[in-house]
Design a protein around this motif. Sequence first.
Motif, PDB file in Angstrom:
ATOM      1  N   UNK A 151     -16.691  -2.425 -18.591  1.00  0.00           N
ATOM      2  CA  UNK A 151     -18.036  -2.935 -18.270  1.00  0.00           C
ATOM      3  C   UNK A 151     -19.024  -2.766 -19.417  1.00  0.00           C
ATOM      4  N   UNK A 152     -18.584  -2.953 -20.648  1.00  0.00           N
ATOM      5  CA  UNK A 152     -19.395  -2.647 -21.835  1.00  0.00           C
ATOM      6  C   UNK A 152     -20.800  -3.253 -21.787  1.00  0.00           C
ATOM      7  N   UNK A 153     -20.887  -4.527 -21.438  1.00  0.00           N
ATOM      8  CA  UNK A 153     -22.188  -5.207 -21.409  1.00  0.00           C
ATOM      9  C   UNK A 153     -22.725  -5.364 -19.984  1.00  0.00           C
ATOM     10  N   UNK A 154     -22.200  -4.564 -19.065  1.00  0.00           N
ATOM     11  CA  UNK A 154     -22.540  -4.747 -17.653  1.00  0.00           C
ATOM     12  C   UNK A 154     -22.821  -3.404 -16.970  1.00  0.00           C
ATOM     13  N   UNK A 155     -23.485  -2.484 -17.681  1.00  0.00           N
ATOM     14  CA  UNK A 155     -23.712  -1.155 -17.114  1.00  0.00           C
ATOM     15  C   UNK A 155     -24.443  -1.203 -15.783  1.00  0.00           C
ATOM     16  N   UNK A 156     -25.558  -1.908 -15.718  1.00  0.00           N
ATOM     17  CA  UNK A 156     -26.374  -1.897 -14.503  1.00  0.00           C
ATOM     18  C   UNK A 156     -25.596  -2.437 -13.305  1.00  0.00           C
ATOM     19  N   UNK A 157     -24.894  -3.543 -13.485  1.00  0.00           N
ATOM     20  CA  UNK A 157     -24.129  -4.096 -12.369  1.00  0.00           C
ATOM     21  C   UNK A 157     -22.989  -3.171 -11.989  1.00  0.00           C
ATOM     22  N   UNK A 158     -22.364  -2.558 -12.991  1.00  0.00           N
ATOM     23  CA  UNK A 158     -21.236  -1.678 -12.698  1.00  0.00           C
ATOM     24  C   UNK A 158     -21.670  -0.424 -11.953  1.00  0.00           C
ATOM     25  N   UNK A 159     -22.809   0.148 -12.349  1.00  0.00           N
ATOM     26  CA  UNK A 159     -23.231   1.412 -11.751  1.00  0.00           C
ATOM     27  C   UNK A 159     -23.918   1.209 -10.402  1.00  0.00           C
ATOM     28  N   UNK A 160     -24.468   0.014 -10.181  1.00  0.00           N
ATOM     29  CA  UNK A 160     -25.146  -0.246  -8.902  1.00  0.00           C
ATOM     30  C   UNK A 160     -24.294  -1.086  -7.946  1.00  0.00           C
ATOM     31  N   UNK A 161     -23.252  -1.724  -8.460  1.00  0.00           N
ATOM     32  CA  UNK A 161     -22.403  -2.569  -7.626  1.00  0.00           C
ATOM     33  C   UNK A 161     -20.986  -2.052  -7.504  1.00  0.00           C
ATOM     34  N   UNK A 162     -20.267  -2.041  -8.626  1.00  0.00           N
ATOM     35  CA  UNK A 162     -18.854  -1.667  -8.595  1.00  0.00           C
ATOM     36  C   UNK A 162     -18.654  -0.205  -8.202  1.00  0.00           C
ATOM     37  N   UNK A 163     -19.419   0.703  -8.812  1.00  0.00           N
ATOM     38  CA  UNK A 163     -19.207   2.116  -8.500  1.00  0.00           C
ATOM     39  C   UNK A 163     -19.466   2.445  -7.030  1.00  0.00           C
ATOM     40  N   UNK A 164     -20.608   2.057  -6.440  1.00  0.00           N
ATOM     41  CA  UNK A 164     -20.809   2.373  -5.017  1.00  0.00           C
ATOM     42  C   UNK A 164     -19.731   1.759  -4.124  1.00  0.00           C
ATOM     43  N   UNK A 165     -19.249   0.562  -4.485  1.00  0.00           N
ATOM     44  CA  UNK A 165     -18.194  -0.066  -3.680  1.00  0.00           C
ATOM     45  C   UNK A 165     -16.909   0.751  -3.738  1.00  0.00           C
ATOM     46  N   UNK A 166     -16.556   1.220  -4.923  1.00  0.00           N
ATOM     47  CA  UNK A 166     -15.352   2.040  -5.049  1.00  0.00           C
ATOM     48  C   UNK A 166     -15.538   3.392  -4.356  1.00  0.00           C
ATOM     49  N   UNK A 167     -16.718   3.971  -4.463  1.00  0.00           N
ATOM     50  CA  UNK A 167     -16.975   5.243  -3.775  1.00  0.00           C
ATOM     51  C   UNK A 167     -16.833   5.075  -2.269  1.00  0.00           C
ATOM     52  N   UNK A 168     -17.267   3.922  -1.756  1.00  0.00           N
ATOM     53  CA  UNK A 168     -17.138   3.650  -0.322  1.00  0.00           C
ATOM     54  C   UNK A 168     -15.655   3.509   0.065  1.00  0.00           C
ATOM     55  N   UNK A 169     -14.897   2.808  -0.751  1.00  0.00           N
ATOM     56  CA  UNK A 169     -13.467   2.654  -0.475  1.00  0.00           C
ATOM     57  C   UNK A 169     -12.753   4.005  -0.522  1.00  0.00           C
ATOM     58  N   UNK A 170     -13.175   4.863  -1.437  1.00  0.00           N
ATOM     59  CA  UNK A 170     -12.594   6.207  -1.510  1.00  0.00           C
ATOM     60  C   UNK A 170     -12.931   7.013  -0.264  1.00  0.00           C
ATOM     61  N   UNK A 188     -18.372   5.696 -20.979  1.00  0.00           N
ATOM     62  CA  UNK A 188     -17.537   6.535 -20.119  1.00  0.00           C
ATOM     63  C   UNK A 188     -18.204   7.883 -19.886  1.00  0.00           C
ATOM     64  N   UNK A 189     -18.837   8.427 -20.909  1.00  0.00           N
ATOM     65  CA  UNK A 189     -19.538   9.700 -20.753  1.00  0.00           C
ATOM     66  C   UNK A 189     -20.692   9.559 -19.762  1.00  0.00           C
ATOM     67  N   UNK A 190     -21.398   8.430 -19.810  1.00  0.00           N
ATOM     68  CA  UNK A 190     -22.461   8.188 -18.830  1.00  0.00           C
ATOM     69  C   UNK A 190     -21.895   8.130 -17.414  1.00  0.00           C
TER      70      UNK A 190
END
Length: 329
Positions: A151-170, A188-190
């Motif tokens: 998600x190099x150029x997509x931090x905001x979408x990844x952290x507000x969209x993809x990450x919460x979705x994966x956390x929910x699936x987990x 990755x460190x972020x």
Amino acid sequence: MSSPTPRGYAHRVPLGRSGVSVSRFGLGTAPLAGLFSAVSDRQAADTLEAAWAAGIRYFDTAPHYGAGLAERRLGAFLTGMGQPRSEYTVSTKVGRLLVPGDSIRGDDAFHGEPGLARIRDYSAEGVYRSLAESLERSGLDAFDVVLVHDPDDHWEEAVTGAYPALARLRAEGAVRAIGAGMNQTAMLTRFVTETDLDCVLVAGRYSLLDRSAADELLPACAEREVGVLVGGVFNSGILANPGPDAMYDYVPAPEAIRRRVVALGERCAAHGVALAAAALQFPLRHPAVTGVVVGARSAREVTVNVSHAAATIPEELWAELDVFERDGR
């Protein structure tokens, strides 16, 4: 098929605090999807068979690899074995959806893939769709680990969209561990410091040629008990086959890198060690690193990699390589 006697590279180890375990060495499936040159169905199956026979039980894939070809080939092999699902661990990735169309520039390194184009989508809806399509392609009932992919150029979408979705699936038990996979360390460190990931897959940034992951990423992972998988240990091939056509980070290797690899190879040869063996084992020296993911496109490559993984490397060589890295000579 029966499992071989456990050996160092085949030992299963915990992936951070996730409850998932992986073999110390895993198989990356990008080459099986025709990365840089075409691979037949038979050749891919033989490669997977060789990996399984060697005791490798962790397999990493992604929709990006051959526009779904890697997922289909890996799934066909694993589901056709009749082995209990608990015998192996599989990771895939989200962030690229496959739609009808031609590959765009930058995605055309794969040969023999179907007429599908990749569309970046790091939204929650994109995650659910991507994972559902990956399950359908592979024929698997679930993936153990799901990673946000590049998600190099997509931090905001990844952290507000993809990450919460994966956390929910987990949380729902649909996946067992979540993480991010990238060719850089800063983002990755972020992810590690600002979210609740179980693991990261860092490619090409902790190798004999590039130790940058040790600056911030690996200490952050160690502090938070985040598992670390290291890919790209050969930096696109030059540390395995340093010939005139060698690639470095997906492009032809610059002359300065070639000279550095020659110097590294000379130090390894003086100790009777193959450069590729040192490159393969190097990441595991760091206590934060869980395992290494290595791609292969043939059964022979698996055999060679396993031999390198089992090789004995004297501490004197590691000390020399550390000095070489520190002093730049």
